[in-house]
Design an enzyme around this catalytic site. Structure first.
Site: not given
Ligand code: E4P
Length: 238
Positions: A83
């Site tokens: 990522k």
């Molecule tokens: C996705 O890959 C992220 O880790 C995640 O969905 C972020 O979510 P949040 O906005 O609830 O922290």
């Protein structure tokens, strides 16, 4: 639509996997920091449980650092997807890692142009954050609709991974729009199973069945009641 679980918590994943609906997982530095311990070991455990794409995020902020870190994360397990945060450095890193056959998830996508760039630099997944957009009074799901349309127009293979999901309606809308993946916290996945009419319906089926069995048992026990044997039907097969 694929379901990914958005967590760094191994026991949450252990509980969800037997349900047979989890196709992958996403983690981020905040989620892994919450768990403590050796993040590489945690990621390895998650990969063993999931056996599908598991996103592991770099913390470097320059392209060479992201590439180095991405390669190291990818060496943990064949299921790791690296990522990288969206941006100019992220775009360079995504192009370089994708050219080497390493799958990349471009994260922190908040606009259609960012999603278009992610596709152009070969991302396997682009992660628009719907909940965080909703938090600032901008429709997260409108963004998903636009990205799905753009990717369809040009047949980009990049998968739309709906992230920052907060409730089941996000999941329903993502599925209606044809998003490829929804990554959800464990509690949102759990809530997808619930409906009060299923619970009351099942309770009624079981109660009716129990009552009927009790009535039957009473008839069998009652003296002089006509049993199959008394009627001379023993051994008959229909
Ligand atoms: C996705 O890959 C992220 O880790 C995640 O969905 C972020 O979510 P949040 O906005 O609830 O922290």
């Amino acid at each position: 639509m694929k379901f990914f679980v958005d967590t760094g918590n191994v026991s949450e994943i252990e509980k969800l996997v037997p349900l047979g609906i989890i196709d992958g997982a996403t983690t981020n530095p905040s989620l892994l920091a919450k768990e403590g311990g050796d993040h590489r070991k945690i990621l390895k455990q998650i990969c063993r449980l999931i056996r599908g794409p598991v996103s592991a995020e770099v913390v470097a902020t320059d392209a060479p650092g992201m590439i180095r870190e991405g390669k190291s994360l990818a060496s943990i397990d064949e299921h790791i997807v690296v990522k990288v945060p969206f941006g100019r450095e992220g775009a360079k890193a995504c192009r370089a890692l994708s050219d080497e056959g390493i799958r990349v998830n471009v994260t922190l996508v908040f606009s259609p142009t960012q999603a278009l760039i992610a596709a152009k630099v070969g991302a396997a997944f682009a992660s628009p954050f719907v909940g965080r957009l909703d938090d600032i009074a901008t429709s997260g799901m409108d963004l998903i609709e636009q990205i799905v349309e753009i990717y369809d127009n040009y047949e980009y293979p990049t998968e739309v991974l709906v992230a920052s999901v907060r409730h089941p309606l996000h999941v329903v809308e993502a599925a209606r729009m044809g998003a490829d993946v929804c990554t959800c916290p464990a509690k949102v996945i759990d809530s997808l199973f619930n409906h009060p009419l299923t619970d009351t319906g099942l309770a009624r089926f079981l109660a009716d069945w129990e009552n009927a069995q009790a009535e039957l048992a009473k008839t069998r026990k009652a003296p002089g009641a006509a049993t199959p044997a008394a009627r001379g039907t023993r051994g008959r097969r229909r």
